[in-house]
Scaffold this active site. Sequence first.
Site, PDB file in Angstrom:
ATOM      1  N   HIS A   1       0.925  -0.920   0.306  1.00  0.00           N
ATOM      2  CA  HIS A   1      -0.033   0.057   0.005  1.00  0.00           C
ATOM      3  C   HIS A   1       1.019   0.747   0.004  1.00  0.00           C
ATOM      4  O   HIS A   1       1.647   1.399   1.028  1.00  0.00           O
ATOM      5  CB  HIS A   1      -1.351   0.487   1.204  1.00  0.00           C
ATOM      6  CG  HIS A   1      -2.386  -0.913   1.294  1.00  0.00           C
ATOM      7  ND1 HIS A   1      -3.451  -0.858   1.713  1.00  0.00           N
ATOM      8  CD2 HIS A   1      -1.828  -2.052   0.373  1.00  0.00           C
ATOM      9  CE1 HIS A   1      -3.806  -1.946   1.875  1.00  0.00           C
ATOM     10  NE2 HIS A   1      -3.595  -2.523   0.445  1.00  0.00           N
TER      11      HIS A   1
ATOM     12  N   TYR B   1      -9.065   5.323   7.731  1.00  0.00           N
ATOM     13  CA  TYR B   1      -9.379   5.961   9.263  1.00  0.00           C
ATOM     14  C   TYR B   1     -10.228   7.167   9.374  1.00  0.00           C
ATOM     15  O   TYR B   1     -10.642   7.746   8.679  1.00  0.00           O
ATOM     16  CB  TYR B   1      -7.901   6.173   9.854  1.00  0.00           C
ATOM     17  CG  TYR B   1      -7.061   5.411   9.848  1.00  0.00           C
ATOM     18  CD1 TYR B   1      -6.434   5.047   8.893  1.00  0.00           C
ATOM     19  CD2 TYR B   1      -6.536   4.310  11.140  1.00  0.00           C
ATOM     20  CE1 TYR B   1      -5.239   3.767   9.132  1.00  0.00           C
ATOM     21  CE2 TYR B   1      -6.418   3.536  10.871  1.00  0.00           C
ATOM     22  CZ  TYR B   1      -5.250   3.212  10.284  1.00  0.00           C
ATOM     23  OH  TYR B   1      -4.290   2.367  10.159  1.00  0.00           O
TER      24      TYR B   1
ATOM     25  N   PRO C   1      -3.897  -0.096  18.529  1.00  0.00           N
ATOM     26  CA  PRO C   1      -3.908  -0.218  17.505  1.00  0.00           C
ATOM     27  C   PRO C   1      -4.164   0.858  16.597  1.00  0.00           C
ATOM     28  O   PRO C   1      -3.251   0.788  15.182  1.00  0.00           O
ATOM     29  CB  PRO C   1      -4.795  -1.633  17.169  1.00  0.00           C
ATOM     30  CG  PRO C   1      -6.183  -1.288  18.421  1.00  0.00           C
ATOM     31  CD  PRO C   1      -5.733  -0.487  19.642  1.00  0.00           C
TER      32      PRO C   1
ATOM     33  N   LYS D   1       0.856  -0.946  15.216  1.00  0.00           N
ATOM     34  CA  LYS D   1       2.788  -0.163  15.386  1.00  0.00           C
ATOM     35  C   LYS D   1       2.617  -1.632  16.360  1.00  0.00           C
ATOM     36  O   LYS D   1       4.147  -1.847  16.687  1.00  0.00           O
ATOM     37  CB  LYS D   1       2.478   0.643  16.179  1.00  0.00           C
ATOM     38  CG  LYS D   1       2.964   2.361  15.892  1.00  0.00           C
ATOM     39  CD  LYS D   1       4.151   2.343  14.729  1.00  0.00           C
ATOM     40  CE  LYS D   1       3.887   3.194  13.689  1.00  0.00           C
ATOM     41  NZ  LYS D   1       3.717   2.766  12.454  1.00  0.00           N
TER      42      LYS D   1
ATOM     43  N   TYR E   1       4.019   6.470  10.075  1.00  0.00           N
ATOM     44  CA  TYR E   1       3.272   5.837   9.460  1.00  0.00           C
ATOM     45  C   TYR E   1       3.600   3.290   9.262  1.00  0.00           C
ATOM     46  O   TYR E   1       3.475   3.362   9.331  1.00  0.00           O
ATOM     47  CB  TYR E   1       1.830   5.962   9.029  1.00  0.00           C
ATOM     48  CG  TYR E   1       0.669   5.210   8.775  1.00  0.00           C
ATOM     49  CD1 TYR E   1      -0.188   4.920   9.775  1.00  0.00           C
ATOM     50  CD2 TYR E   1       0.901   3.885   7.579  1.00  0.00           C
ATOM     51  CE1 TYR E   1      -1.525   3.453   9.253  1.00  0.00           C
ATOM     52  CE2 TYR E   1      -0.023   2.881   7.534  1.00  0.00           C
ATOM     53  CZ  TYR E   1      -1.468   2.962   8.326  1.00  0.00           C
ATOM     54  OH  TYR E   1      -2.292   1.853   8.537  1.00  0.00           O
TER      55      TYR E   1
HETATM   56  P1  FAD Z   1       1.014 -12.123  21.778  1.00  0.00           P
HETATM   57  O1  FAD Z   1       0.797 -12.481  19.896  1.00  0.00           O
HETATM   58  O2  FAD Z   1       0.569 -12.258  22.579  1.00  0.00           O
HETATM   59  O3  FAD Z   1       1.811 -13.583  21.383  1.00  0.00           O
HETATM   60  C1  FAD Z   1       1.888 -14.111  23.151  1.00  0.00           C
HETATM   61  C2  FAD Z   1       1.586 -15.425  23.264  1.00  0.00           C
HETATM   62  O4  FAD Z   1       2.900 -16.180  24.181  1.00  0.00           O
HETATM   63  C3  FAD Z   1       0.877 -15.835  22.422  1.00  0.00           C
HETATM   64  O5  FAD Z   1       0.888 -16.990  21.978  1.00  0.00           O
HETATM   65  C4  FAD Z   1       0.321 -16.980  23.670  1.00  0.00           C
HETATM   66  O6  FAD Z   1      -0.406 -18.026  24.271  1.00  0.00           O
HETATM   67  C5  FAD Z   1       1.413 -17.390  25.014  1.00  0.00           C
HETATM   68  N1  FAD Z   1       1.854 -17.053  26.174  1.00  0.00           N
HETATM   69  C6  FAD Z   1       1.033 -15.756  27.570  1.00  0.00           C
HETATM   70  N2  FAD Z   1       1.348 -16.644  28.312  1.00  0.00           N
HETATM   71  C7  FAD Z   1       2.489 -17.754  28.305  1.00  0.00           C
HETATM   72  C8  FAD Z   1       2.732 -18.853  29.393  1.00  0.00           C
HETATM   73  N3  FAD Z   1       2.486 -18.365  30.279  1.00  0.00           N
HETATM   74  N4  FAD Z   1       2.898 -19.277  29.001  1.00  0.00           N
HETATM   75  C9  FAD Z   1       3.273 -19.900  27.609  1.00  0.00           C
HETATM   76  N5  FAD Z   1       2.708 -19.304  26.764  1.00  0.00           N
HETATM   77  C10 FAD Z   1       2.075 -18.153  27.122  1.00  0.00           C
HETATM   78  N6  FAD Z   1       0.247  -4.163  15.323  1.00  0.00           N
HETATM   79  C11 FAD Z   1       0.556  -3.865  14.189  1.00  0.00           C
HETATM   80  O7  FAD Z   1       1.552  -3.896  13.738  1.00  0.00           O
HETATM   81  N7  FAD Z   1      -0.547  -3.965  12.924  1.00  0.00           N
HETATM   82  C12 FAD Z   1      -1.252  -4.006  13.153  1.00  0.00           C
HETATM   83  O8  FAD Z   1      -2.477  -3.413  12.145  1.00  0.00           O
HETATM   84  C13 FAD Z   1      -2.889  -4.150  14.854  1.00  0.00           C
HETATM   85  N8  FAD Z   1      -3.548  -4.522  14.467  1.00  0.00           N
HETATM   86  C14 FAD Z   1      -3.422  -4.895  15.467  1.00  0.00           C
HETATM   87  C15 FAD Z   1      -5.503  -5.278  15.496  1.00  0.00           C
HETATM   88  C16 FAD Z   1      -5.871  -5.505  16.698  1.00  0.00           C
HETATM   89  C17 FAD Z   1      -7.322  -5.509  16.980  1.00  0.00           C
HETATM   90  C18 FAD Z   1      -5.380  -6.270  18.195  1.00  0.00           C
HETATM   91  C19 FAD Z   1      -5.619  -6.686  18.957  1.00  0.00           C
HETATM   92  C20 FAD Z   1      -3.940  -6.091  17.970  1.00  0.00           C
HETATM   93  C21 FAD Z   1      -3.208  -5.538  16.905  1.00  0.00           C
HETATM   94  N9  FAD Z   1      -1.726  -5.194  17.389  1.00  0.00           N
HETATM   95  C22 FAD Z   1      -1.399  -4.867  15.306  1.00  0.00           C
HETATM   96  C23 FAD Z   1      -1.523  -5.877  17.752  1.00  0.00           C
HETATM   97  C24 FAD Z   1       0.289  -7.474  17.350  1.00  0.00           C
HETATM   98  O9  FAD Z   1      -1.348  -7.731  17.388  1.00  0.00           O
HETATM   99  C25 FAD Z   1       0.562  -7.633  18.885  1.00  0.00           C
HETATM  100  O10 FAD Z   1       1.466  -6.546  19.011  1.00  0.00           O
HETATM  101  C26 FAD Z   1       1.423  -9.025  18.508  1.00  0.00           C
HETATM  102  O11 FAD Z   1       0.446  -9.761  18.288  1.00  0.00           O
HETATM  103  C27 FAD Z   1       2.405  -8.929  19.585  1.00  0.00           C
HETATM  104  O12 FAD Z   1       3.318 -10.524  19.517  1.00  0.00           O
HETATM  105  P2  FAD Z   1       3.850 -10.837  20.782  1.00  0.00           P
HETATM  106  O13 FAD Z   1       4.649 -11.910  19.808  1.00  0.00           O
HETATM  107  O14 FAD Z   1       4.416  -9.923  20.783  1.00  0.00           O
HETATM  108  O15 FAD Z   1       2.637 -11.584  21.410  1.00  0.00           O
HETATM  109  C1  PHB Z   2      -6.336  -4.106  11.015  1.00  0.00           C
HETATM  110  O1  PHB Z   2      -5.949  -4.470   9.732  1.00  0.00           O
HETATM  111  O2  PHB Z   2      -6.579  -5.449  11.655  1.00  0.00           O
HETATM  112  C2  PHB Z   2      -5.426  -3.303  11.251  1.00  0.00           C
HETATM  113  C3  PHB Z   2      -4.776  -2.045  10.203  1.00  0.00           C
HETATM  114  C4  PHB Z   2      -4.559  -1.023  10.871  1.00  0.00           C
HETATM  115  C5  PHB Z   2      -4.707  -1.198  12.262  1.00  0.00           C
HETATM  116  C6  PHB Z   2      -5.093  -1.777  12.748  1.00  0.00           C
HETATM  117  C7  PHB Z   2      -5.512  -2.976  12.677  1.00  0.00           C
HETATM  118  O3  PHB Z   2      -4.303   0.665  12.522  1.00  0.00           O
END
Ligand code: FAD
Ligand code: PHB
Length: 433
Positions: free
Chosen positions: A75, A204, A296, A300, A388
């Site tokens: 994009h 947005y 979100p 980021k 962004y």
């Molecule tokens: P997580 O994905 O939370 O993974 C952590 C893992 O650890 C999980 O699988 C969990 O089950 C495991 N775990 C937890 N506790 C334990 C334990 N005690 N023992 C063993 N395992 C455990 N980010 C972006 O950059 N761009 C986006 O567009 C964006 N959109 C988003 C939209 C939504 C609606 C949401 C909720 C989030 C969004 N994010 C976005 C954020 C992004 O999804 C998270 O920052 C990302 O998942 C972080 O990854 P992580 O591996 O650090 O944590």
């Molecule tokens: C998504 O597609 O899930 C998404 C995209 C942009 C955002 C947040 C979530 O800022």
Amino acid sequence: MRTQRTQVAIVGAGPSGLLLGQLLHRAGVHTIILERQTGDYVLGRIRAGVLEQVSVDLLDEAGVGARMHKEGLVHCGFELMFEGRRQRVDLHGLTGGKTVMVYGQTELTRDLMEARAAAGLFTVYDAQDVRIYDFDTEKPRVCYRKDGVEHEIACDFIAGCDGFHGVCRSSVPRAAITEFEKVYPFGWLGLLSDTPPVCDELIYINSERGFALCSQRSRTRSRYYLQVPLTDRVEEWTDEAFWDELSRRLDDEGRDKLVTGRSLEKSIAPLRSFVIEPLRFGRMFLAGDAGHIVPPTGAKGLNLAATDVKYLSMAFVEYYVDKSQAGIDAYSARCLRRIWRAERFSWWFTALMHRFSEDGPIVGKFQAAELDYLMHSQAGLRSIAENYVGLPLDFGEHHERQRSAHPSEFCGHAGSVEGEHSRAAAAIAARFN
Ligand code: FAD
Ligand code: PHB
């Protein structure tokens, strides 16, 4: 009790843990990953969708970028809508050619899982009651239970990649952590559907009825979000009610083009800004959502997780290959500098685009005036676009070099922020060393 040994024990098989495992594997460092859920459960969580160039490069470096380049959508801009009008932010033009990649977190996680399985690497899914011990010594341990059998892993380091509700951060004595938190008084209701997106780019929307986001996963799969009160429950939202509310927040063109359909998934996510300092506690390091959360709006979270993991993998490789502690000692301050910049942008963009119930209509007018100003200022547009697409990985170091090259421009700033972070982190971490 069964015992195992590894160099780095990684807790959590989300994007942070899997990417760290993959980068370390390619550098010849042995890891074991422990995940409390099943693989299918991890793949069922619908979350991020937008990757910065730095994250795309990192996935290439990890050798897992092929499908993303084939199926992901590049994009070059996005649209902002306020007072019923849409304006485009030309990311490509404003940043000297940078873009973002639309590729779902689910797909990225699948690619990382498959790469790990293909390399014959060890991930324990369904690991129960994970506990971490002795990370303030030279010999940390991780214990867990699987199928009723107790296991212990002896390791050199523990990587806490276990998300916001994980065990690693909560195992650190509270006095050793400084927490910064803001909880927003609303959530995002998300809906995924196999319908063509309403627009080629993301929209947005700041509307009188609240924020909305039109996102996508492919040319045939859409992801939409609505700002909703925290008291709403997902079961109360029928698909019909969702589409109806989204239409009301769109403009005429959007309403005409919107294709509705059955939801594949619906969920409500609360919004939070959260950071802990430091991110290192002796031989345990936090990465990704375990150490920080952004609302979100700025897309980021996943991108910050990827850069934490980049710094952490570099630090471990430096330790094992160059026999140097430098990367390990710098980890927390390096990450925090980038984290705070993304936290600032995400908080600002959230405040600009959402309606807060305690505010009167005047705040909507302030927001519209600010958006109007930004959209008509090259400096304003460039600032949004730069943040962004993501700041470059070496931004901090580059800034430091500039500062030391032109000290007079920065008079009044005694010492570097990085230095202050390092000193604070070192003082707190000292009890762990
Ligand atoms: P997580 O994905 O939370 O993974 C952590 C893992 O650890 C999980 O699988 C969990 O089950 C495991 N775990 C937890 N506790 C334990 C334990 N005690 N023992 C063993 N395992 C455990 N980010 C972006 O950059 N761009 C986006 O567009 C964006 N959109 C988003 C939209 C939504 C609606 C949401 C909720 C989030 C969004 N994010 C976005 C954020 C992004 O999804 C998270 O920052 C990302 O998942 C972080 O990854 P992580 O591996 O650090 O944590
Ligand atoms: C998504 O597609 O899930 C998404 C995209 C942009 C955002 C947040 C979530 O800022």
